[in-house]
Design a protein around this motif. Sequence first.
Motif, PDB file in Angstrom:
ATOM      1  N   GLY A 370       0.805  -1.210   0.000  1.00 59.30           N
ATOM      2  CA  GLY A 370       0.000   0.000   0.000  1.00 59.30           C
ATOM      3  C   GLY A 370       0.841   1.264   0.000  1.00 59.30           C
ATOM      4  N   ARG A 371       1.920   1.227   0.762  1.00 59.72           N
ATOM      5  CA  ARG A 371       2.769   2.419   0.858  1.00 59.72           C
ATOM      6  C   ARG A 371       3.589   2.661  -0.412  1.00 59.72           C
ATOM      7  N   PRO A 372       4.114   1.609  -1.068  1.00 58.93           N
ATOM      8  CA  PRO A 372       4.789   1.872  -2.345  1.00 58.93           C
ATOM      9  C   PRO A 372       3.824   2.438  -3.385  1.00 58.93           C
ATOM     10  N   GLU A 373       2.574   1.955  -3.354  1.00 58.76           N
ATOM     11  CA  GLU A 373       1.589   2.436  -4.316  1.00 58.76           C
ATOM     12  C   GLU A 373       1.299   3.923  -4.074  1.00 58.76           C
ATOM     13  N   ALA A 374       1.281   4.330  -2.795  1.00 60.32           N
ATOM     14  CA  ALA A 374       1.044   5.737  -2.463  1.00 60.32           C
ATOM     15  C   ALA A 374       2.266   6.584  -2.809  1.00 60.32           C
ATOM     16  N   THR A 375       3.441   6.115  -2.402  1.00 58.38           N
ATOM     17  CA  THR A 375       4.651   6.903  -2.601  1.00 58.38           C
ATOM     18  C   THR A 375       4.960   7.071  -4.087  1.00 58.38           C
ATOM     19  N   TYR A 376       4.754   6.016  -4.841  1.00 58.15           N
ATOM     20  CA  TYR A 376       5.003   6.091  -6.282  1.00 58.15           C
ATOM     21  C   TYR A 376       4.137   7.186  -6.900  1.00 58.15           C
ATOM     22  N   LEU A 377       2.870   7.160  -6.525  1.00 60.20           N
ATOM     23  CA  LEU A 377       1.919   8.149  -7.051  1.00 60.20           C
ATOM     24  C   LEU A 377       2.345   9.568  -6.668  1.00 60.20           C
ATOM     25  N   GLU A 441      26.441  17.588 -16.164  1.00 58.74           N
ATOM     26  CA  GLU A 441      26.790  16.487 -17.077  1.00 58.74           C
ATOM     27  C   GLU A 441      25.589  16.090 -17.929  1.00 58.74           C
ATOM     28  N   GLN A 442      24.412  16.152 -17.285  1.00 58.50           N
ATOM     29  CA  GLN A 442      23.199  15.797 -18.017  1.00 58.50           C
ATOM     30  C   GLN A 442      22.994  16.757 -19.201  1.00 58.50           C
ATOM     31  N   ALA A 443      23.179  18.044 -18.936  1.00 60.55           N
ATOM     32  CA  ALA A 443      22.993  19.042 -19.990  1.00 60.55           C
ATOM     33  C   ALA A 443      23.989  18.821 -21.122  1.00 60.55           C
ATOM     34  N   LYS A 444      25.238  18.529 -20.723  1.00 59.92           N
ATOM     35  CA  LYS A 444      26.274  18.282 -21.731  1.00 59.92           C
ATOM     36  C   LYS A 444      25.918  17.051 -22.579  1.00 59.92           C
ATOM     37  N   ALA A 445      25.520  16.002 -21.866  1.00 59.69           N
ATOM     38  CA  ALA A 445      25.173  14.759 -22.550  1.00 59.69           C
ATOM     39  C   ALA A 445      24.007  14.964 -23.503  1.00 59.69           C
ATOM     40  N   ARG A 446      23.038  15.736 -23.023  1.00 62.12           N
ATOM     41  CA  ARG A 446      21.851  15.984 -23.851  1.00 62.12           C
ATOM     42  C   ARG A 446      22.258  16.696 -25.145  1.00 62.12           C
ATOM     43  N   ALA A 447      23.200  17.649 -25.008  1.00 63.17           N
ATOM     44  CA  ALA A 447      23.678  18.372 -26.193  1.00 63.17           C
ATOM     45  C   ALA A 447      24.343  17.414 -27.175  1.00 63.17           C
ATOM     46  N   GLU A 448      24.921  16.346 -26.620  1.00 60.43           N
ATOM     47  CA  GLU A 448      25.563  15.359 -27.502  1.00 60.43           C
ATOM     48  C   GLU A 448      24.573  14.301 -27.984  1.00 60.43           C
ATOM     49  N   GLY A 449      23.320  14.484 -27.611  1.00 57.28           N
ATOM     50  CA  GLY A 449      22.301  13.536 -28.062  1.00 57.28           C
ATOM     51  C   GLY A 449      22.123  12.330 -27.166  1.00 57.28           C
ATOM     52  N   LYS A 450      22.768  12.361 -25.978  1.00 55.28           N
ATOM     53  CA  LYS A 450      22.636  11.233 -25.049  1.00 55.28           C
ATOM     54  C   LYS A 450      21.460  11.478 -24.097  1.00 55.28           C
ATOM     55  N   LEU A 451      20.878  10.398 -23.608  1.00 54.94           N
ATOM     56  CA  LEU A 451      19.721  10.523 -22.729  1.00 54.94           C
ATOM     57  C   LEU A 451      20.101  10.139 -21.304  1.00 54.94           C
ATOM     58  N   ILE A 452      20.358  11.185 -20.509  1.00 55.42           N
ATOM     59  CA  ILE A 452      20.701  10.954 -19.100  1.00 55.42           C
ATOM     60  C   ILE A 452      19.628  11.579 -18.226  1.00 55.42           C
ATOM     61  N   GLY A 453      19.239  10.886 -17.178  1.00 59.36           N
ATOM     62  CA  GLY A 453      18.199  11.425 -16.300  1.00 59.36           C
ATOM     63  C   GLY A 453      18.551  11.231 -14.840  1.00 59.36           C
ATOM     64  N   ILE A 454      18.071  12.165 -14.010  1.00 58.76           N
ATOM     65  CA  ILE A 454      18.297  12.090 -12.570  1.00 58.76           C
ATOM     66  C   ILE A 454      16.925  12.056 -11.894  1.00 58.76           C
ATOM     67  N   GLY A 455      16.715  11.082 -11.055  1.00 60.59           N
ATOM     68  CA  GLY A 455      15.415  10.951 -10.404  1.00 60.59           C
ATOM     69  C   GLY A 455      15.533  10.971  -8.900  1.00 60.59           C
ATOM     70  N   ILE A 456      14.669  11.763  -8.278  1.00 56.76           N
ATOM     71  CA  ILE A 456      14.673  11.871  -6.818  1.00 56.76           C
ATOM     72  C   ILE A 456      13.380  11.277  -6.282  1.00 56.76           C
ATOM     73  N   SER A 457      13.494  10.629  -5.151  1.00 59.15           N
ATOM     74  CA  SER A 457      12.292  10.181  -4.466  1.00 59.15           C
ATOM     75  C   SER A 457      12.484  10.382  -2.972  1.00 59.15           C
ATOM     76  N   SER A 458      11.637  11.232  -2.410  1.00 63.02           N
ATOM     77  CA  SER A 458      11.676  11.486  -0.961  1.00 63.02           C
ATOM     78  C   SER A 458      10.423  10.870  -0.373  1.00 63.02           C
ATOM     79  N   TYR A 459      10.623   9.863   0.446  1.00 57.05           N
ATOM     80  CA  TYR A 459       9.460   9.118   0.918  1.00 57.05           C
ATOM     81  C   TYR A 459       9.334   9.245   2.435  1.00 57.05           C
ATOM     82  N   VAL A 460       8.142   8.962   2.901  1.00 60.35           N
ATOM     83  CA  VAL A 460       7.943   8.678   4.322  1.00 60.35           C
ATOM     84  C   VAL A 460       6.976   7.510   4.336  1.00 60.35           C
ATOM     85  N   GLU A 461       7.117   6.629   5.303  1.00 60.31           N
ATOM     86  CA  GLU A 461       6.204   5.489   5.330  1.00 60.31           C
ATOM     87  C   GLU A 461       5.704   5.240   6.746  1.00 60.31           C
ATOM     88  N   ILE A 462       4.619   4.515   6.810  1.00 58.48           N
ATOM     89  CA  ILE A 462       4.028   4.199   8.113  1.00 58.48           C
ATOM     90  C   ILE A 462       4.446   2.788   8.493  1.00 58.48           C
TER      91      ILE A 462
END
Lengths: 782, 175
Positions: A370-377, A441-462
């Motif tokens: 239940g908590r992963p389903e909430a946090t993901y959303l 680095e992401q911006a540089k890579a993007r300029a070169e046509g590369k696909l780099i991404g940074i993902g953050i997840s800040s969670y709290v759970e019960i």
Amino acid sequence: MAVTAIFGARVKRKEDPRLITGKGTYVADITPLGCLYVAFLRSPHAHARIKSINASKALSMKGVIAVYVGQDIKGKLNPVPTGWPIATDPPIKIPKYYPLPLDKVRFQGEPVAAVVAENYYIARDALDAIEVEYEPLPTVVNQEEAVKESAPLLYDDIPNNTSFVWELKGGDVDSAFKEADLIIEKRMVNHRLQPTPMESRAVVAQYNSATNELTMWITTQAPHIHRLLISGILNMPENKIRVIAPDVGGGFGSKIPTYGVDALVAFIAKELKRPVKFVEDRRENYLATAHGRDHIQYVQLAAKKDGRILGLKVTSYANLGAYLSTAAPGVPTYLFGLMLSGAYKIKAVNCKVYGVLTNTAPVDAYRGAGRPEATYLVERMVDILAQRLKMDPAELRKINFIKHDEFPYVVCTGIQYDSGNYERTLEKALQLVEYKKMRGEQAKARAEGKLIGIGISSYVEICGLGPSRAVRGTGFSLGLYESATVRVHPSGKVTVYTGTSPHGQGEETAFAQIVAEEFGISIDDVEVVHGDTAMIPWGMGTYGSRTVPVGGGAIAIAAKKIIEKAKKIAANMLEVKEEDLAFEKGRFYVKGAPSRGVSFQEVALASYQGEQLPAGMEPGLEATTFYDPENFTFPFGTHVCVVEIDKDTGQINILKYVAVDDCGRQINPMIVEGQVHGGIAQGLAQAIWEEAVYDNSGNLITATLQDYAMPTAMEIPSFITDSTVTPSPHNPLGVKGVGETGTIASTPALVNAVVDALSHMGIDHIDIPLKPERIWKLLKNR
Amino acid sequence: MFKMEKNTPIKPVETQQKQLYHIKVNINGVDYEHDVEARLLLVHYIRDVVGLTGTHIGCDTSNCGACTVIFNGKSVKSCTMFAVQANGAKILTIEGLSKNGELHPIQRAFWENHALQCGYCTPGFIMQAYWLLKENPNPKEEEIRKGISGNLCRCTGYQNIVKAIMQAAKELRSK
């Protein structure tokens, strides 16, 4: 608490010597003399009427002892009850879930007949000799389809296949949406998973007809709950049943439920008066042991232009499968809805959940539940908002975080977060991943046509489930306290009996550390016993990251009671007043005269000898505690994932993964890290590879490990882990629980990274799992 | 991956119901002789006939590697072989790895690096690591990951297993 550095030390695990030498004992390793084997004939249809079953050929085979079908148990076995009949209006509709169906099968793999034979091979042979005539019925596997008027019904008396509609109204959502500058709408699929503990489920039952005593070895996370429910199904006194969970090879939630076949195996042992054994193979485990997740969510998020999130409206269709498994109703409702405020100050959250029955395997708790389903959303929506507002996702999180000086904090869903410092875990994670540099680095890579991404997840759970008053209010059938007995033997050696039921988490070590610390003794002098209802006090088991916060709390309190008594005895032995004594490093001594003292072991012996006890004191040195926590615990943290996507194949390459978790005080940081590692791997598995797939006829097409893409060491990267420590203010140890954090945090971290890599193409969401094919198709169409 | 070293002739035993075959197998240095059905899986022979239950079963498709044993010096998933194929073979299982009560360096490394949690997959991983390090005493991380990719673990996320095998490799090289 005395500081002897046992609590908090990276102590090697006490359970390992047996497990690394092949001397562990799992249920499948137990074969009582004269044991018979059960194999189940399982329905190939997802929905069918059973017209007839002819087992005569099977019965005539040499070595076959008996065959049982639904009609044989009619009136003898009660249906399997659900343990969490949530309170809804109108009331939840609970279908009758018999160990063997009486008339209809409702999911593929549902057992139809049980063959009992002298050995496993003969039992399997006999399955092929049973003739079943089915009348196939129309099938529905998808929850959104199942609620439609036109959908086939699983049960005549459950309209729209809807077991319940649950609602949560937190705050004034209408005014929150009125205030909004923008509203974002999304449909999100949190797909179905197969839990896959490496040990499938197994049951051995042995019955003594003279004493009417039944002993069962079960792969369970909750032996007492199993015993209670089985006693109800069998109409047998609870105190005549002994349930033993020996070494259990992982559970991840799927070994919480009580399954009909468990009771059936016991019934057969009683009927035949011989020990009976059933061990699932992997295919059976996938077909019939509870699955996890499976939500379809409609989400609306209201926010201000400056990034402040005002409100959230969620309608979720939760696929419960064909029957209500033990904890099934509570998982997609309370454990989901209550966490929809995430780590943020959101004024209002409304949530409506349809609990839907379909022709699929029952769905129950799966790591996070239940908590992963909430946090993901929530974490996905926060990133979509950042993208829409062209804000940095880290900054947007900071704007909305509950601040460290605002705890305890009551969120709009009505629960009180105990403690936290969300900014600190985020900052630490950003530092570790070198966020600014990475963005460059992401911006540089993007300029070169590369696909780099940074993902953050800040969670709290019960976690730390949970205060009995609160959980009883949700409809849970029992309280969620935990029990412990701490017994000091005459020699000063200690045995701890816990009501929790660890199955890999390492509490034989962690609990020994708690007690060794309290008593100032070596952890080698402490043994932890769990999982045997004949030995332990009535306990609730291991799930919901409750074992250490609640079970450990009980142990700490019991240990303190012992110290209190031991101190009185020591004072009497030394002929001083109790308040003149100090206790340190396992020794009571007179303050100011440290040479006058007695050891913990001497006091233990005296407590059993009796003559040195203060007048009126009972002999012995042990204590039992039932600890009911005053609140849940709320672990939290931030994970950051960096990915590169291969444009040509859609393959995701994880370049870096950083996890900063705060689970309060840590008893054993080595074990904490291990929990985090495994949790992250499981969350990433959902994000990229794993998916339980049914076709429209209800065939599970991922019913083997060949088809279900559980990742190997080749797919899972190494993780950089770190932590902060914000103690829980309300439990005796200041701990919060860490069993599920990794799974909760990592799915959104990975998906946010992938979407971030593709955001410049106007992509703001992709449904999981992010298989290369899905990404490749998306890239191809741009 | 694995080829039978030699085909020792197998003698059929007449019984009332099923044809049984007489096999001789050496497991962990102990000789065993049994009459078995041709279809009996090696893993069932090891567990249920010989009684060495440290070798586990985690799947039915040879994916998980929980049943890995060393068969005539090579790593084998014992669920993919019949017991009759083991006639004349030398098998090493997890129970035979420690000598004179002393843990094998791989076992110790698993313990020291917290490379196991529930322990169910562990014997398979340890046996696979044993073979891997015999084949490649100085593996790179990538080679270890590839070498254990036929074994599945649900608890650890593999990181500490890789670390443990690295440590064991180092220790075994210095011996």
